[in-house]
Design an enzyme around this catalytic site. Sequence first.
Site, PDB file in Angstrom:
ATOM      1  N   SER A 265       0.834  -1.202   0.000  1.00 27.56           N
ATOM      2  CA  SER A 265       0.000   0.000   0.000  1.00 27.56           C
ATOM      3  C   SER A 265       0.866   1.248   0.000  1.00 27.56           C
ATOM      4  O   SER A 265       2.072   1.188   0.233  1.00 27.56           O
ATOM      5  CB  SER A 265      -0.893   0.007   1.238  1.00 27.56           C
ATOM      6  OG  SER A 265      -0.102   0.308   2.372  1.00 27.56           O
ATOM      7  N   LYS A 266       0.204   2.363  -0.266  1.00 29.53           N
ATOM      8  CA  LYS A 266       0.871   3.652  -0.255  1.00 29.53           C
ATOM      9  C   LYS A 266       1.546   3.878   1.104  1.00 29.53           C
ATOM     10  O   LYS A 266       2.647   4.390   1.186  1.00 29.53           O
ATOM     11  CB  LYS A 266      -0.198   4.726  -0.505  1.00 29.53           C
ATOM     12  CG  LYS A 266       0.309   6.107  -0.717  1.00 29.53           C
ATOM     13  CD  LYS A 266      -0.807   6.964  -1.260  1.00 29.53           C
ATOM     14  CE  LYS A 266      -1.644   7.642  -0.196  1.00 29.53           C
ATOM     15  NZ  LYS A 266      -0.988   8.630   0.626  1.00 29.53           N
TER      16      LYS A 266
END
Length: 511
Positions: A265-266
Amino acid sequence: MAEKVRVRFAPSPTGGLHLGGVRTVLYNYLFARQQGGDFVLRIEDTDQSRYVPGAEEYIYECLQWCGLQPDESPQAGGPYAPYRQSERKELYRQYAEFLVQEGKAYYAFDRPEELESMRERFKTAENPSPQYDHKVRQQMRNSCALTFEETERLLADGVPHVIRIRMPENETVTFTDMIRGEVSFNTGLVDDKVLLKADGMPTYHLAVVVDDYLMKITHAFRGEEWLPSSPVHILLWKYLGWSAQMPQWAHLPLILKPDGNGKLSKRDGDRLGFPVFAMNWTTRKEDGSTELTKGFREMGFLPEAFINMLAMLGWNDGTDQELFTLDELIEKFSIDRVHKGGAKFDFEKAKWFNHEWIKRSEAGSLKSEVRKAMELQGISITDETKLETVIALVKERCTLIPDFVDQARFFFETPEQWDLAAIKPKWNEAKQAFFTDVINYLQQQTSWVPTELEQGFKELAAAKQIKPGDVLLPLRIMLVGGKFGPGVFEIAGIIGKDETVNRIKRVLEQL
Ligand code: GLU
């Protein structure tokens, strides 16, 4: 004649493009090019609440940077335009209404509070968030539970409503995924997804099927996160009478966190200090502040390396080869060699790809990026030829484009500091005298050729009975400022006579 291959990348413009998204683009693109087919970019912006200004432009810029240009898109147009779903809004209702006529979908008039109360009523320990499905359908305000007359009256009164698919209670939906093989779902576990919203906009589920059909898509490659939606899509293809035209599906494996524990994920990128988006993305928050998420491009990745790295995240050609040009990928790519399991992201490996690509690239092709990076640090470049020569000389030492700043700066600017501490302990009168002779020698040179300079320097050292090894490091520090860089006489060759002499003098004064 075999049907022409048509694939699509169908992003929702909700933010920056995750590297998994770019890999989806890439696999679509490779397949289309290899099969002589078409690659379509369709913007899936039916969820207006998630629409983010600038996200669509970001997608175009990203595909351009990566060199993965679509044949048809909102920008390029094409025979199935428009390619932006919000502009196709009017088209979808008829299909939803058709499904209602067929008994495969129904009108649902439930208000938000009614949905909320349903979730409360049916909540159990095993099922903490009940969904709108065959178990609750008959107890809700919809055309399955209401009489025909009641439904007609609500419609005539203009009561806001959605159209939901009527998922069968207990059927098995099976399809063959190009990567996973046979995949089956029990329809009883899937909720009655909304197909058409109260504002008349289709949801993703309806729009994706209608548009894949109308745009004659033959193969749909998308991320694994869409696999749970596939039974809904398969049934829609069937209910709309289009089974024979249904594309072949391939659900691409997830890109995992470096430790393999879940989807990358970011936030993982922020936490571990590497980019997860292709290019910088600025999020505008509600309080007006902004948050920058770093991208591979701005971090100094070459598009060739980025693409190559992505191709290898979940695919290989069956050999040990890791470096591929886009053309080679087009030739070698095959969907049945895409792995089923997720691919762990490894930033060190990503950098390795970039280093290899910097080494492989012609100096000329790196010039504009290197110049940008240097100018960003206040180093102005006026001599293009010199820049190219310098790049050729130092590129082996650079992993990311900004590495060129340190590796090339001293060719364009006199160092501001010298690592005198590395010279001083072994410095003596003899060396001081030797470098004074070196200055004289250099000043007398009429030609300025690195190999000749090296020879002259060594002869001078021999005459003074000094080992060249003892004076080469000081010379390097005088010219570079530190203990790094390519061949020292090549450096002298590039910076020229006056600057070489000047730098030696400057350091001698400080010793
Ligand atoms: N609009 C979907 C997305 O944002 C597309 C999924 C698909 O390719 O079917 O990823």
